[in-house]
Design a protein around this motif. Structure first.
Motif, PDB file in Angstrom:
ATOM      1  N   SER A   1       5.832  -3.732   7.744  1.00  0.00           N
ATOM      2  CA  SER A   1       5.697  -2.514   8.830  1.00  0.00           C
ATOM      3  C   SER A   1       7.034  -1.825   9.168  1.00  0.00           C
ATOM      4  O   SER A   1       7.506  -1.287  10.257  1.00  0.00           O
ATOM      5  N   ALA A   2       8.243  -1.989   8.264  1.00  0.00           N
ATOM      6  CA  ALA A   2       9.452  -1.690   8.716  1.00  0.00           C
ATOM      7  C   ALA A   2       9.798  -0.038   9.076  1.00  0.00           C
ATOM      8  O   ALA A   2      10.313   0.233  10.159  1.00  0.00           O
ATOM      9  N   PHE A   3       9.031   0.822   8.269  1.00  0.00           N
ATOM     10  CA  PHE A   3       9.180   2.210   8.625  1.00  0.00           C
ATOM     11  C   PHE A   3       7.608   2.692   9.154  1.00  0.00           C
ATOM     12  O   PHE A   3       7.522   4.057   9.088  1.00  0.00           O
ATOM     13  N   GLU A   4       6.821   1.800   9.581  1.00  0.00           N
ATOM     14  CA  GLU A   4       5.448   2.248   9.820  1.00  0.00           C
ATOM     15  C   GLU A   4       5.727   3.377  11.083  1.00  0.00           C
ATOM     16  O   GLU A   4       6.361   3.124  12.090  1.00  0.00           O
ATOM     17  N   GLU A   5       4.804   4.412  10.629  1.00  0.00           N
ATOM     18  CA  GLU A   5       4.745   5.655  11.878  1.00  0.00           C
ATOM     19  C   GLU A   5       6.092   6.336  12.092  1.00  0.00           C
ATOM     20  O   GLU A   5       6.151   7.138  13.026  1.00  0.00           O
TER      21      GLU A   5
ATOM     22  N   LYS B   1       4.251  -5.816   3.429  1.00  0.00           N
ATOM     23  CA  LYS B   1       3.334  -4.831   3.641  1.00  0.00           C
ATOM     24  C   LYS B   1       3.251  -3.696   4.725  1.00  0.00           C
ATOM     25  O   LYS B   1       3.976  -3.967   5.805  1.00  0.00           O
ATOM     26  N   HIS B   2       2.640  -2.758   4.345  1.00  0.00           N
ATOM     27  CA  HIS B   2       2.524  -1.562   5.467  1.00  0.00           C
ATOM     28  C   HIS B   2       4.156  -1.040   5.703  1.00  0.00           C
ATOM     29  O   HIS B   2       4.210  -0.428   6.632  1.00  0.00           O
ATOM     30  N   ALA B   3       5.015  -1.545   4.922  1.00  0.00           N
ATOM     31  CA  ALA B   3       6.364  -0.894   5.080  1.00  0.00           C
ATOM     32  C   ALA B   3       6.581   0.650   5.288  1.00  0.00           C
ATOM     33  O   ALA B   3       7.345   0.864   6.453  1.00  0.00           O
ATOM     34  N   PHE B   4       5.861   1.420   4.668  1.00  0.00           N
ATOM     35  CA  PHE B   4       6.052   2.746   4.891  1.00  0.00           C
ATOM     36  C   PHE B   4       4.529   3.547   5.434  1.00  0.00           C
ATOM     37  O   PHE B   4       4.519   4.562   5.280  1.00  0.00           O
ATOM     38  N   SER B   5       3.604   2.463   6.000  1.00  0.00           N
ATOM     39  CA  SER B   5       2.451   3.217   6.307  1.00  0.00           C
ATOM     40  C   SER B   5       2.395   4.196   7.368  1.00  0.00           C
ATOM     41  O   SER B   5       3.277   3.901   8.400  1.00  0.00           O
ATOM     42  N   ALA B   6       1.515   5.014   7.358  1.00  0.00           N
ATOM     43  CA  ALA B   6       1.264   6.037   8.403  1.00  0.00           C
ATOM     44  C   ALA B   6       2.697   6.802   8.654  1.00  0.00           C
ATOM     45  O   ALA B   6       2.853   7.329   9.786  1.00  0.00           O
ATOM     46  N   CYS B   7       3.426   7.037   7.608  1.00  0.00           N
ATOM     47  CA  CYS B   7       4.623   7.876   7.683  1.00  0.00           C
ATOM     48  C   CYS B   7       4.167   9.246   7.211  1.00  0.00           C
ATOM     49  O   CYS B   7       4.183   9.653   6.122  1.00  0.00           O
ATOM     50  N   GLY B   8       3.442  10.147   8.375  1.00  0.00           N
ATOM     51  CA  GLY B   8       2.704  11.443   7.859  1.00  0.00           C
ATOM     52  C   GLY B   8       3.829  12.356   7.307  1.00  0.00           C
ATOM     53  O   GLY B   8       3.258  13.133   6.741  1.00  0.00           O
ATOM     54  N   LYS B   9       5.206  12.433   7.641  1.00  0.00           N
ATOM     55  CA  LYS B   9       6.277  13.317   7.190  1.00  0.00           C
ATOM     56  C   LYS B   9       6.865  12.821   5.952  1.00  0.00           C
ATOM     57  O   LYS B   9       7.491  13.563   5.257  1.00  0.00           O
TER      58      LYS B   9
ATOM     59  N   VAL C   1      11.416  11.689   6.226  1.00  0.00           N
ATOM     60  CA  VAL C   1      10.969  12.647   5.254  1.00  0.00           C
ATOM     61  C   VAL C   1      11.297  12.209   3.771  1.00  0.00           C
ATOM     62  O   VAL C   1      10.507  12.063   2.848  1.00  0.00           O
ATOM     63  N   ASN C   2      12.487  11.907   3.590  1.00  0.00           N
ATOM     64  CA  ASN C   2      12.992  11.363   2.298  1.00  0.00           C
ATOM     65  C   ASN C   2      13.893  10.220   2.421  1.00  0.00           C
ATOM     66  O   ASN C   2      14.671   9.931   3.275  1.00  0.00           O
ATOM     67  N   VAL C   3      13.547   9.010   1.735  1.00  0.00           N
ATOM     68  CA  VAL C   3      14.054   7.699   1.727  1.00  0.00           C
ATOM     69  C   VAL C   3      14.442   7.266   0.353  1.00  0.00           C
ATOM     70  O   VAL C   3      13.800   7.423  -0.648  1.00  0.00           O
ATOM     71  N   THR C   4      15.506   6.984   0.259  1.00  0.00           N
ATOM     72  CA  THR C   4      16.144   6.262  -0.982  1.00  0.00           C
ATOM     73  C   THR C   4      16.758   4.867  -0.726  1.00  0.00           C
ATOM     74  O   THR C   4      17.290   4.358   0.461  1.00  0.00           O
ATOM     75  N   MET C   5      16.654   4.104  -2.063  1.00  0.00           N
ATOM     76  CA  MET C   5      17.127   2.912  -1.705  1.00  0.00           C
ATOM     77  C   MET C   5      17.959   2.440  -3.252  1.00  0.00           C
ATOM     78  O   MET C   5      17.564   3.121  -3.994  1.00  0.00           O
ATOM     79  N   SER C   6      18.862   1.268  -3.106  1.00  0.00           N
ATOM     80  CA  SER C   6      19.423   0.923  -4.133  1.00  0.00           C
ATOM     81  C   SER C   6      18.645  -0.061  -5.045  1.00  0.00           C
ATOM     82  O   SER C   6      17.490  -0.526  -4.589  1.00  0.00           O
TER      83      SER C   6
ATOM     84  N   GLU D   1       3.063  -4.207  -2.138  1.00  0.00           N
ATOM     85  CA  GLU D   1       2.119  -4.788  -1.503  1.00  0.00           C
ATOM     86  C   GLU D   1       1.099  -3.931  -0.795  1.00  0.00           C
ATOM     87  O   GLU D   1       1.027  -2.509  -0.857  1.00  0.00           O
ATOM     88  N   ASN D   2      -0.044  -4.384  -0.228  1.00  0.00           N
ATOM     89  CA  ASN D   2      -1.043  -3.707   0.476  1.00  0.00           C
ATOM     90  C   ASN D   2      -0.539  -3.091   1.485  1.00  0.00           C
ATOM     91  O   ASN D   2       0.288  -3.241   2.260  1.00  0.00           O
ATOM     92  N   GLY D   3      -1.359  -1.626   1.323  1.00  0.00           N
ATOM     93  CA  GLY D   3      -0.890  -0.692   2.401  1.00  0.00           C
ATOM     94  C   GLY D   3       0.468  -0.098   2.265  1.00  0.00           C
ATOM     95  O   GLY D   3       0.757   0.613   3.544  1.00  0.00           O
ATOM     96  N   LEU D   4       1.304  -0.205   1.327  1.00  0.00           N
ATOM     97  CA  LEU D   4       2.549   0.320   1.550  1.00  0.00           C
ATOM     98  C   LEU D   4       2.754   1.648   1.672  1.00  0.00           C
ATOM     99  O   LEU D   4       3.680   1.958   2.818  1.00  0.00           O
ATOM    100  N   PHE D   5       1.898   2.482   1.386  1.00  0.00           N
ATOM    101  CA  PHE D   5       2.237   3.901   1.729  1.00  0.00           C
ATOM    102  C   PHE D   5       0.860   4.385   2.054  1.00  0.00           C
ATOM    103  O   PHE D   5       0.391   5.823   2.087  1.00  0.00           O
ATOM    104  N   ALA D   6      -0.055   3.708   2.767  1.00  0.00           N
ATOM    105  CA  ALA D   6      -1.266   4.096   3.556  1.00  0.00           C
ATOM    106  C   ALA D   6      -0.867   5.159   4.473  1.00  0.00           C
ATOM    107  O   ALA D   6      -0.112   5.170   5.299  1.00  0.00           O
TER     108      ALA D   6
END
Length: 336
Positions: free
Chosen positions: A280-284, A301-309, A288-293, A323-328
């Motif tokens: 849930s680190a980025f949840e909600e 789980k749910h690290a990026f869920s509900a990120c509507g933008k 808009v744009n995320v990059t990682m190495s 993981e489950n719900g990663l981009f839900a």
């Protein structure tokens, strides 16, 4: 509920009460009076120091619950215990005077008192139950004593007018949902606190900035969920956590724990030191744009869920499991 020795068998459904001036009471095995109910009409109520010639030491569960005629309550010196829900849901209760003899205030004792706006908890109190001031929507001023070490679960949850408080230096733990749904815009956790519980500051719609001192050793995953945080700042001397650009990490920045939901800016590059993005680190969040190495190996789980933008994200090539719900509920996601 707290473990309280009433000195009386309340489990016997046929216990006999006596009445004096509208106060119902029983006498326990220590020759102390316990107030159990009230059927009087007083609006400014004084709870007496004696009943039946015995000292009043305790107020039983729900003794004054839902007495809407009450505007003020003065508890006489000598009372030591305020039981669970004792004054709960008294809609017009605006003032409570708690004497220096009180040692214990149990669960929900003053919950749902919608007119209560100022409370002083005396230094004699050593035990607070959960949710003592739950959903007191007009509460604005609270004084807490240095005799307590914990803000119990849900103590101030739903106190939407509470926007400032001075916590005593004795506080070590902020319990689950302790300040959920409050009116703070900024909150500085005092040095000395070691634990911040689950959803401790959740659903605080006005909260934009929170500061974590060097003493904190444990922060629950959802401590800051569902709010409008822009920045989480950690004292540089903290041995367990760190922050960079308002984002919460573990000390050596190998784990990204929480990205504030309303953090300014739309593009975010996760630091190359990060190996794990927490649940849930980025949840909600509004990213808009995320990059990682490619140093990132796991994403919770749910690290990026509900990120509507969220429109695009560059994943590490070394992440081998989604993981489950990663981009839900990431309805705008176009590129991975």
């Amino acid at each position: 509920l707290l473990d309280i020795d009433w000195g009386y068998d309340f489990d016997n459904e046929y216990y006999e009460e006596e009445v004096e001036n509208g106060f119902y009471y029983v006498i326990n095995n220590r020759n102390e009076a316990i107030v159990t109910d009230y059927d009087g009409s007083a609006t400014n109520l004084v709870i007496p120091s004696t009943l039946g010639g015995k000292p009043v030491k305790m107020i039983y569960y729900s003794a004054f619950t839902s007495l809407d005629q009450l505007k003020s309550v003065t508890i006489s010196q000598g009372v030591e215990v305020i039981g669970a829900s004792a004054f709960a849901a008294c809609d017009n209760l605006a003032k409570v005077t708690i004497p220096s003899s009180v040692k214990t205030i149990d669960t929900l004792a003053f919950a749902l008192d919608l007119s209560l706006n100022n409370v002083v908890v005396p230094s004699s109190v050593t035990k607070l139950g959960a949710g003592v001031f739950l959903l007191n929507s007009n509460l604005t001023n609270v004084t807490l004593p240095s005799s307590i070490s914990t803000i119990p679960d849900s103590t101030f949850a739903g106190c939407e007018s509470l926007s400032s408080i001075k916590l005593p230096s004795s506080i070590k733990t902020i319990g689950d949902s302790a300040f959920a749904m409050t009116g703070f815009s900024q909150f500085t956790v005092p040095n000395g606190v070691t634990t911040i519980g689950d959803e401790a500051f959740s659903d605080c719609e006005k909260l934009t900035d929170i500061t974590i001192p060097k003493s904190v050793k444990e922060i629950s995953i959802d401590a800051f969920s569902f709010n409008d945080l822009k920045s989480i700042n950690v004292d540089s001397d903290n041995e367990n956590y760190s922050s960079e650009d308002g984002v919460l990490f573990n000390k050596n920045k190998t784990t990204l724990l929480s990205y504030p939901a309303k953090k300014e800016g739309t593009n975010y590059s996760i630091p190359s030191s990060v190996e794990y993005i927490g649940a849930s680190a980025f949840e909600e969040s509004g990213a808009v744009n995320v990059t990682m190495s490619d140093n990132v190996k796991r994403i919770g789980k749910h690290a990026f869920s509900a990120c509507g933008k969220l429109e695009s994200i560059k994943l590490s090539e070394n992440v081998d499991r989604i993981e489950n719900g990663l981009f839900a509920e990431c309805i705008g996601l176009k590129s991975i």
